[in-house]
Design an enzyme around this catalytic site. Structure first.
Site, PDB file in Angstrom:
ATOM      1  N   GLU A  49    -106.768 -84.559 -20.423  1.00  0.00           N
ATOM      2  CA  GLU A  49    -107.203 -84.704 -18.858  1.00  0.00           C
ATOM      3  C   GLU A  49    -105.590 -84.901 -18.728  1.00  0.00           C
ATOM      4  O   GLU A  49    -104.895 -85.249 -17.276  1.00  0.00           O
ATOM      5  CB  GLU A  49    -107.383 -86.196 -19.040  1.00  0.00           C
ATOM      6  N   PHE A 111    -121.666 -97.898 -21.832  1.00  0.00           N
ATOM      7  CA  PHE A 111    -121.455 -96.652 -21.990  1.00  0.00           C
ATOM      8  C   PHE A 111    -120.137 -96.186 -21.782  1.00  0.00           C
ATOM      9  O   PHE A 111    -120.225 -95.633 -20.690  1.00  0.00           O
ATOM     10  CB  PHE A 111    -122.036 -95.743 -22.789  1.00  0.00           C
ATOM     11  N   GLN A 112    -118.972 -95.713 -21.940  1.00  0.00           N
ATOM     12  CA  GLN A 112    -117.757 -95.150 -21.509  1.00  0.00           C
ATOM     13  C   GLN A 112    -117.446 -96.161 -20.445  1.00  0.00           C
ATOM     14  O   GLN A 112    -117.131 -94.897 -18.913  1.00  0.00           O
ATOM     15  CB  GLN A 112    -118.178 -93.610 -21.623  1.00  0.00           C
ATOM     16  N   LYS A 161    -122.274 -91.955 -10.876  1.00  0.00           N
ATOM     17  CA  LYS A 161    -123.311 -91.350 -11.436  1.00  0.00           C
ATOM     18  C   LYS A 161    -124.211 -90.821 -10.552  1.00  0.00           C
ATOM     19  O   LYS A 161    -124.811 -89.997  -9.935  1.00  0.00           O
ATOM     20  CB  LYS A 161    -124.116 -90.777 -13.510  1.00  0.00           C
ATOM     21  N   MET A 475     -81.626 -86.652 -26.423  1.00  0.00           N
ATOM     22  CA  MET A 475     -81.231 -87.983 -25.215  1.00  0.00           C
ATOM     23  C   MET A 475     -81.175 -89.068 -25.814  1.00  0.00           C
ATOM     24  O   MET A 475     -80.363 -89.811 -25.331  1.00  0.00           O
ATOM     25  CB  MET A 475     -82.053 -87.232 -23.747  1.00  0.00           C
TER      26      MET A 475
HETATM   27  C1  LIG Z   1     -94.210 -90.343 -22.756  1.00  0.00           C
HETATM   28  C2  LIG Z   1     -92.482 -89.959 -22.679  1.00  0.00           C
HETATM   29  N1  LIG Z   1     -91.908 -91.173 -24.115  1.00  0.00           N
HETATM   30  C3  LIG Z   1     -90.928 -91.806 -24.444  1.00  0.00           C
HETATM   31  C4  LIG Z   1     -90.262 -91.271 -23.677  1.00  0.00           C
HETATM   32  C5  LIG Z   1     -88.456 -91.778 -23.860  1.00  0.00           C
HETATM   33  N2  LIG Z   1     -87.364 -90.336 -24.013  1.00  0.00           N
HETATM   34  C6  LIG Z   1     -87.217 -90.125 -23.480  1.00  0.00           C
HETATM   35  S1  LIG Z   1     -86.451 -88.289 -24.071  1.00  0.00           S
HETATM   36  C7  LIG Z   1     -86.641 -88.638 -25.314  1.00  0.00           C
HETATM   37  C8  LIG Z   1     -86.282 -87.332 -25.961  1.00  0.00           C
HETATM   38  C9  LIG Z   1     -86.953 -86.127 -25.695  1.00  0.00           C
HETATM   39  O1  LIG Z   1     -86.911 -85.120 -26.840  1.00  0.00           O
HETATM   40  P1  LIG Z   1     -87.417 -83.775 -27.075  1.00  0.00           P
HETATM   41  O2  LIG Z   1     -88.010 -83.463 -26.288  1.00  0.00           O
HETATM   42  O3  LIG Z   1     -86.947 -83.035 -28.186  1.00  0.00           O
HETATM   43  O4  LIG Z   1     -85.646 -83.412 -25.564  1.00  0.00           O
HETATM   44  P2  LIG Z   1     -84.342 -83.151 -25.915  1.00  0.00           P
HETATM   45  O5  LIG Z   1     -83.585 -84.273 -25.531  1.00  0.00           O
HETATM   46  O6  LIG Z   1     -84.294 -83.179 -27.553  1.00  0.00           O
HETATM   47  O7  LIG Z   1     -83.990 -81.875 -24.803  1.00  0.00           O
HETATM   48  C10 LIG Z   1     -87.509 -89.732 -25.183  1.00  0.00           C
HETATM   49  C11 LIG Z   1     -88.112 -90.401 -26.394  1.00  0.00           C
HETATM   50  C12 LIG Z   1     -90.424 -91.163 -22.652  1.00  0.00           C
HETATM   51  N3  LIG Z   1     -89.102 -89.851 -21.565  1.00  0.00           N
HETATM   52  N4  LIG Z   1     -91.785 -89.849 -22.424  1.00  0.00           N
END
Ligand SMILES: Cc1ncc(C[n+]2csc(CCOP(=O)(O)OP(=O)(O)O)c2C)c(N)n1
Ligand SMILES: [Mg+2]
Lengths: 561, 162
Positions: A49, A111-112, A161, A475
């Site tokens: 979803e 439920f749900q 529902k 990042m």
């Molecule tokens: C749902 C979610 N969880 C955690 C983060 C924190 N976060 C920001 S950038 C990042 C790294 C992303 O890794 P990747 O997709 O490999 O991208 P890269 O930076 O290596 O290009 C994280 C963990 C986020 N933005 N969103």
């Protein structure tokens, strides 16, 4: 005429021009699904979803229409929350239809059953629980009106529902009138003529445009005004494409990973014309020192955006497109006489900044992620719709794919939701079947909604997934490198799937590039097939995104390549 | 910047969940609620909610804008200064020894309060007025021992033109 709730819902959706719904069925919406199958509305069966909401979001951004999704009660509803919060942060018009347990069971821990209206109250523009079939038609009409008007946003309708299965006489609802909701589209004329005067007098002006310009359809008006008045333009991440990236007046993106020229110009300008922005902390850096030499004009349709983070000289509440058009009329050619001479010193200074510190990276050795983006740009002639995941991949896409058109960059700006890109790309591809749609992804983010690859394959959506595989949550790793003594806590992904095999297992095309020389041929191969393709670009593991303004530092203090 | 007490009153749709939207906005955005009071008006479709908060002026501006943005908030006014009347009602259950009874009754009388319940060792006192006045009476009653206290927080109306 007597109809069931589900029939009334379909009648209303058709009336609102809905042609596509992204959804996932379940017990509480089984009556709605039964009716949906009898209409010509296209249903896209997602695999989670969250994917439905991001897809509706991507569809809305690419088409300019309201995106719609439909999910069941309980876990179906809670799975939408991240998607809703993402759309809310970026002001995207979507309507989320959730099933609910029958009215007589509400409050019984049935439920749900979850209180999805309570859960989503802070992350929707508005939401409704329809307690009586008599309210259904009007509620649907109001929801679409709210989603698309004023500052757009997600609106949720929770439908028990028995409301869907019950019968009632359908009466077409009249025009929506909400005495408590009346967005200000027309800006205050006097205020605006003051802005026009400032534009004429400014020696070092900068326009700072954001997502509000795109949402209001104001790109053309912005481009015209900026070119006539010779004012350089920077944009937020959300504003990319609002002004042609190839125009000499374009400064590049502002903010934490903004260009040197954009950030320096903002620091030095004497007038900052901020349009459709909200001065996010990723944009301003240290707020006290943000555009400290400038008189700030802030145009936005949402009064709460104004003076929330930054003190402004002239606030203008109004629609961005209308305001920009009016400004363009107010600034007469006569008053712009001799403009080129007046602007010359400022534009020369900016040209210096651009020349001394362009966006750059060092080549050699492994594939550079920036190079991949440049090649995607070249091979799609800058015409692709680019969706992104979150992290370094997102910033490189923002920096290195030059956006010349509005609504071609689809990214989770406000919430920064990993897992956004693939479902959003699917939504965009459905909105624009003839466009090339590319999801620029990270190896981490792509795994968060990878299941939607099945959706892409099922509906023959030829989205291209470009994984910049650095083996890291890059990042976060970059922050650890710079600010935590290279202690890479939980950012190294010691195990990843074989993305090529994974793509093939889903029935998509899987490709891989490991050498710089592979990049172009592999991209060419991917772009040549009308099928979903996932490409694993094994890139330089510890490449960084630069410039970078450390969190809390002034915008003009950047770490450079 | 100094925080100040600020009272605001709003007309809202009289629908389930509206108080929760208003209160949720305060908690979600980190604004403070000192008191909140809500009840229907003479129009059954409309309720009035009055909130007292402690905030500095820019925050007050932001709170008011955010409240106006709620789809169910019809009208919002600030209830500060001489242009409006503000009242609070308090019920205080005071422990009173028989020999203190006369003193307490005098305090209540002076404050134009009422005794709404009485027992061998307690009185329930009703006082109303500007918040400061109510506070003064409560301060006077405190030494006897306030066992239970209920306050409405301020409510008010803007004065009509003379
Ligand atoms: C749902 C979610 N969880 C955690 C983060 C924190 N976060 C920001 S950038 C990042 C790294 C992303 O890794 P990747 O997709 O490999 O991208 P890269 O930076 O290596 O290009 C994280 C963990 C986020 N933005 N969103
Ligand atoms: Mg990565």
């Amino acid at each position: 005429m007597e109809m069931t709730g589900a029939q009334i819902l379909m009648t209303m959706l058709k009336q609102e021009g809905v042609d596509t719904i992204f959804g996932f069925p379940g017990g509480a919406v089984i009556d709605i699904y039964d009716e949906l199958a009898r209409t010509d509305i296209r249903h896209i069966l997602v695999r989670h979803e969250q994917g439905a909401v991001h897809a509706a979001d991507g569809y809305a951004r690419a088409s300019g229409k309201v995106g719609v999704c439909l999910v069941t009660s309980g876990p179906g509803a809670t799975n939408t929350v991240t998607g809703i919060a993402s759309a809310h942060a970026d002001s995207i018009p979507i309507v989320i239809l959730t099933g609910q347990v029958p009215t007589h069971l509400i409050g019984n821990d049935a439920f749900q059953e979850v209180d999805i209206v309570g859960i989503t109250r802070p992350c929707t523009k508005h939401n409704y629980l329809v307690k009586s079939i008599a309210d259904l038609a009007r509620t649907v009409k109001e929801a679409f009106f709210l989603a698309r008007s004023g500052r757009p946003g997600p609106v949720l309708i929770d439908i028990p529902k028995d409301v869907a299965s019950g019968r009632s006489v359908y009466e077409p609802p009249g025009d929506v009138y909400l005495r408590s909701y009346n967005p200000t589209y027309q800006p205050h004329r006097k205020q605006l003529s003051e802005v026009a005067r400032l534009i004429e007098e400014a020696r070092q002006p900068v326009i700072f445009a954001g997502g509000g310009v795109l949402r209001s359809g104001g790109s053309e008006a912005l481009t015209r005004l900026a070119r006539r008045t010779m004012i350089p333009v920077t944009t937020s991440l959300m504003g990319l494409g609002a002004f042609p990236g190839g125009d000499p007046l374009f400064l590049g993106m502002i903010g934490m990973h903004g260009t040197y020229a954009a950030n320096m110009s903002t620091g030095a300008c004497d007038l900052l014309l901020a349009v459709g922005v909200r001065f996010d902390d990723r944009v301003t850096g240290k707020t006290d020192l943000f555009a400290s030499q400038a008189k700030i004009v802030h145009i936005d349709i949402d009064p709460t955006s104004i003076r929330k983070n930054v003190q402004v000289g002239i606030p203008v509440v109004g629609d961005c497109r209308i305001s920009l058009q009016l400004l363009d009329e107010m600034v007469t050619d006569a008053r712009l006489a001799g403009l080129a001479d007046r602007r010359a010193p400022w534009l020369a200074r900016i040209a210096d900044w651009k020349r001394s510190q362009p966006l750059a990276y060092q080549s050699g050795g492994a594939i550079k992620p920036q190079y991949v983006i440049e090649q995607v740009h070249a091979l799609t002639r800058g015409e692709a719709i680019i969706a992104t995941e979150v992290g370094q991949n997102q910033m490189w896409a923002a920096q290195f794919y030059r956006f010349d058109h509005p609504d071609h960059f689809i990214t989770s700006g406000g919430l920064g939701t990993m897992g956004f890109g693939l479902p959003a790309a699917i939504g965009a591809q459905i909105a624009c079947p003839d466009k090339t749609v590319v999801d620029i992804a990270g190896d981490g983010s792509i795994q968060m909604n990878i299941q939607e690859l099945a959706t892409a394959v099922q509906y023959g959506l030829p989205v291209k997934i470009v994984i910049l595989n650095n083996g890291y949550l890059g990042m976060v790793r970059q922050w650890q490198e710079l600010f935590f003594g290279k202690r890479y806590s939980a950012t190294r992904m010691d195990h990843a799937p074989d993305f090529v095999k994974l793509a093939e297992a889903y029935g998509a095309v899987g490709l891989r590039a490991t050498q710089p020389a592979d990049v172009v041929p592999v991209l060419q191969e991917a772009l040549a097939v009308r099928r979903p393709v996932m490409i694993d670009f094994v890139v330089e593991a510890e490449e960084g995104v630069y410039p970078m303004v450390p969190s809390g530092a002034p915008l003009t203090e950047m770490l450079l390549v | 910047m100094n925080t100040e007490k600020h009272v605001m009153t709003m007309l809202v749709d009289n629908e389930p969940g509206v108080v929760s939207r208003v209160a949720g906005l305060f908690s979600g955005k980190g604004f403070n609620i000192e008191s909140i009071c809500g009840s229907p008006t003479n129009d059954p479709r409309v309720s009035r909610i009055t909130i007292a908060t402690q905030a500095n002026p820019p925050v007050v501006e932001q709170i008011e804008k955010q409240l106006r943005k709620l789809v169910n908030v019809i009208k919002l006014r600030s209830l500060n200064g001489p242009g409006c009347v503000r009242r609070e009602l308090a019920l205080a259950c005071v422990t009173v020894k028989p020999e203190q009874r006369a003193e307490v009754l005098r305090i209540v009388d002076l404050a134009q309060g009422k005794i709404v319940d009485a027992g061998l060792s307690h009185l329930i006192v009703e006082v109303s007025g500007e918040q400061e006045e109510v506070q003064t009476v409560l301060n006077l009653l405190k030494p006897y021992g306030i066992k239970k206290l209920a306050r409405t927080g301020p409510i008010g109306l803007i004065r009509e033109p003379k």
